[in-house]
Design a protein around this motif. Structure first.
Motif, PDB file in Angstrom:
ATOM      1  N   VAL A 183       0.831  -1.205   0.000  1.00 15.20           N
ATOM      2  CA  VAL A 183       0.000   0.000   0.000  1.00 15.20           C
ATOM      3  C   VAL A 183       0.865   1.254   0.000  1.00 15.20           C
ATOM      4  O   VAL A 183       0.628   2.196  -0.765  1.00 15.20           O
ATOM      5  N   ASP A 184       1.887   1.290   0.839  1.00 13.95           N
ATOM      6  CA  ASP A 184       2.738   2.478   0.920  1.00 13.95           C
ATOM      7  C   ASP A 184       3.486   2.713  -0.387  1.00 13.95           C
ATOM      8  O   ASP A 184       3.612   3.861  -0.839  1.00 13.95           O
ATOM      9  N   LEU A 185       3.999   1.654  -0.996  1.00  9.70           N
ATOM     10  CA  LEU A 185       4.714   1.806  -2.250  1.00  9.70           C
ATOM     11  C   LEU A 185       3.774   2.234  -3.363  1.00  9.70           C
ATOM     12  O   LEU A 185       4.112   3.130  -4.164  1.00  9.70           O
ATOM     13  N   MET A 186       2.593   1.642  -3.445  1.00  9.01           N
ATOM     14  CA  MET A 186       1.645   2.037  -4.487  1.00  9.01           C
ATOM     15  C   MET A 186       1.221   3.488  -4.319  1.00  9.01           C
ATOM     16  O   MET A 186       1.081   4.228  -5.302  1.00  9.01           O
ATOM     17  N   LYS A 187       1.036   3.911  -3.093  1.00 10.44           N
ATOM     18  CA  LYS A 187       0.682   5.315  -2.841  1.00 10.44           C
ATOM     19  C   LYS A 187       1.758   6.246  -3.395  1.00 10.44           C
ATOM     20  O   LYS A 187       1.453   7.265  -4.046  1.00 10.44           O
ATOM     21  N   GLU A 188       3.020   5.905  -3.170  1.00  2.98           N
ATOM     22  CA  GLU A 188       4.115   6.734  -3.664  1.00  2.98           C
ATOM     23  C   GLU A 188       4.147   6.761  -5.191  1.00  2.98           C
ATOM     24  O   GLU A 188       4.384   7.813  -5.799  1.00  2.98           O
ATOM     25  N   PHE A 226      -7.943  -5.761  -5.815  1.00  5.51           N
ATOM     26  CA  PHE A 226      -8.544  -7.101  -5.822  1.00  5.51           C
ATOM     27  C   PHE A 226      -7.501  -8.170  -5.500  1.00  5.51           C
ATOM     28  O   PHE A 226      -7.750  -9.083  -4.703  1.00  5.51           O
ATOM     29  N   LEU A 227      -6.299  -8.062  -6.093  1.00  6.04           N
ATOM     30  CA  LEU A 227      -5.251  -9.058  -5.842  1.00  6.04           C
ATOM     31  C   LEU A 227      -4.710  -8.964  -4.425  1.00  6.04           C
ATOM     32  O   LEU A 227      -4.249  -9.964  -3.862  1.00  6.04           O
ATOM     33  N   GLN A 228      -4.740  -7.778  -3.836  1.00  4.28           N
ATOM     34  CA  GLN A 228      -4.354  -7.656  -2.431  1.00  4.28           C
ATOM     35  C   GLN A 228      -5.358  -8.365  -1.524  1.00  4.28           C
ATOM     36  O   GLN A 228      -4.984  -8.971  -0.512  1.00  4.28           O
ATOM     37  N   LEU A 229      -6.626  -8.302  -1.911  1.00  8.26           N
ATOM     38  CA  LEU A 229      -7.680  -8.925  -1.106  1.00  8.26           C
ATOM     39  C   LEU A 229      -7.827 -10.416  -1.386  1.00  8.26           C
ATOM     40  O   LEU A 229      -8.237 -11.186  -0.519  1.00  8.26           O
ATOM     41  N   GLU A 230      -7.485 -10.817  -2.610  1.00  5.00           N
ATOM     42  CA  GLU A 230      -7.588 -12.219  -3.025  1.00  5.00           C
ATOM     43  C   GLU A 230      -6.242 -12.672  -3.600  1.00  5.00           C
ATOM     44  O   GLU A 230      -6.115 -12.902  -4.812  1.00  5.00           O
TER      45      GLU A 230
END
Length: 510
Positions: free
Chosen positions: A237-242, A267-271
């Motif tokens: 999450v932190d890297l994607m935010k950056e 979706f891939l983070q959740l599944e």
């Protein structure tokens, strides 16, 4: 002490006070290495030519020349490694860690900053014969610890890319700067889709800012261009935010594609166990979120407990450049991921921007700041598949601009079209318009490494009706296709600030 140990001590600026058992063992090792060298010399003397059976030595400057000193040093080092490290002859300290024990020598261990401090300071281990080490870093394993300890005796180590993080972790713990540098060099040349996230997180842990920057740039170049679904689950999450916050993100097509990528990523983070075909990923994500919406009484996903961890990432989307396109606005509304409280002020601001573009005589930005361009500019892009003429325009509102981008004769050209074709809302007929822009051109090899990178930096573009301007020339460049064209635009003076700010400049229509 023997010659090799003296060399190592000298390198670290120490003087051996007591030769001890290590020196005696090294004298034997040195004698063995000398015998090996003498045998090699004898073999060299037997090399013959085809002319009358005359004997001669091999040409010392030829491509296959033998360096006796190097061979002697290598033989000696190998013998020291086998006798002292592998067999533990003359050991004066035992190291226990990770379920294994090593019989070693303080003289060699002190090349490590960690052991040097341990043995020369006030630590209780300074005078202990057996030292138990607990590894707090889970990246350190038995194999890497063994290899790094052996490096202290051998000055040679093989670091395959799939083992570099374990070696780096061990070298960092033992404070071995030279080995850390070797790991950095391996990482620099082995960044791929499979390694980039692991390298990035490791660089953050071990303070390798240059590796972090290299991995970040690789992700900015490849996140949208490779469409690699195997990469998405590894992005935190932190890297994607950056990444999503950066104006350097190479966006293919328009900002809506960033939203689509985020939807698949979430979706891939959740599944994480989803294993369907790549072409089915977006449909699977849409079905998953639709099912969740039905089961949660229609709640907007980012306002649910499952969705809240992803809020900081979606907040970095540049929504004004998504809702200006009718099909994209319909998708945003249908998906019901983004809270209405986010969208309402964006719609209001864009409506005022529409009125400003249609009813005022704004030429465009008069003064802009780098921070505005970085944070608020429109991100869009295209792909040039081959060295053939092509052109495109980006769908959406674009504030009365119909900007056509062309590639011809290895030149990138901007053309302001004054014809109201299929380009959204009415085209501005002001005799001149301005836009702040930046254009980047990137070519990537099969591993995602940039082999060509050109950047115009930010400029103010002045175009009259139907005028065109060459913005980049590649005629002198070695170009490899496909080429990715990444653009940033800032169309109106009020985009980065208050939507109701006073116009900064006016001009009469011709």
């Amino acid at each position: 002490m023997g010659g090799l140990s003296s060399r190592l001590w000298f390198r670290r600026g120490h003087v051996a006070e007591e030769p001890g058992a290590v020196g005696n063992v090294e004298e034997v090792v040195e004698a063995q290495a000398a015998e090996a060298q003498e045998g090699e010399r004898s073999e060299e003397a037997q090399i013959t030519t085809s002319h009358g059976g005359l004997k001669r030595k091999a040409n010392p400057v030829g491509p296959l020349a033998i360096n006796p000193r190097r061979k002697y040093a290598n033989a000696k080092t190998r013998s020291v490694y086998e006798a002292l490290f592998l067999r533990g002859e003359g050991s004066d300290v035992q190291i226990r860690a990770l379920g294994q024990q090593w019989n070693l020598h303080r003289a060699y261990l002190c090349q490590s900053g960690y052991f040097d401090s341990m043995f020369s300071g006030a630590w209780r281990e300074a005078n202990m014969n057996t030292i138990e080490l607990q590894m707090a870093d889970e990246n350190i394993d038995r194999e890497s610890f063994h290899e790094v300890l052996g490096y202290l005796y051998h000055d040679t180590i093989i670091i395959p890319p799939n083992r570099v993080i374990a070696i780096l972790a061990t070298a960092s713990m033992l404070q071995m700067d030279e080995l850390i540098h070797q790991c950095q060099e391996i990482m620099k040349v082995s960044v791929t889709a499979q390694s980039v996230c692991r390298y990035y997180y490791s660089a953050e842990i071990y303070g390798l800012q240059n590796i972090r920057s290299i991995c970040r740039q690789w992700l900015l170049d490849n996140l949208m261009t490779r469409c690699d679904e195997d990469l998405l689950p590894e992005v935190s999450v932190d890297l994607m935010k950056e990444l999503i916050a950066s104006s350097d993100l190479v966006v293919i097509e328009v900002e809506m594609n960033v939203y689509t990528t985020l939807k698949k990523w979430m979706f891939l983070q959740l599944e994480p166990t989803w294993t369907g075909p790549r072409r089915a990923l977006l449909s699977a994500a849409d079905l998953w979120f639709a099912r969740h919406r039905r089961n949660s009484d229609g709640a907007l996903f980012l306002e649910t407990d499952l969705g809240r961890p992803f809020v900081p990432v979606f907040q970095k989307l540049r929504l004004p450049y998504i809702i200006c396109d009718l099909p994209s606005a319909h998708i945003i509304d249908h998906d019901a991921l983004i809270p209405a409280t986010w969208l309402a002020p964006v719609y209001k601001k864009q409506w005022l921007a529409l009125l400003q573009a249609e009813q005022s005589r704004e030429l465009g930005p008069m003064e802009v700041y780098a921070s505005d361009l970085q944070e608020y500019s429109m991100r869009c892009g295209g792909q040039i598949h081959s060295d053939e003429q092509c052109s495109w325009r980006w769908s959406g509102f674009n504030f009365g601009w119909d900007l056509v981008v062309s590639y011809t004769n290895r030149r990138i050209i901007f053309h302001r079209s004054a014809l109201n074709k299929c380009c959204g809302l009415g085209v501005s007929l002001l005799w001149q318009r301005k836009v702040a822009f930046r254009l980047r051109l990137i070519s990537l090899d099969t591993t995602g490494r940039a082999i060509l990178r050109k950047d115009t930096n930010y400029h103010m573009l002045f175009l009259r009706k139907d005028e065109e301007l060459e913005v980049m020339n590649l005629q002198e460049e070695e170009v490899v296709f496909p080429l990715y064209v990444a653009c940033n635009f800032l169309y109106l003076p009020g985009e980065a600030g208050d939507a109701q700010s006073e116009p900064q400049g006016k001009s009469s229509e011709n």
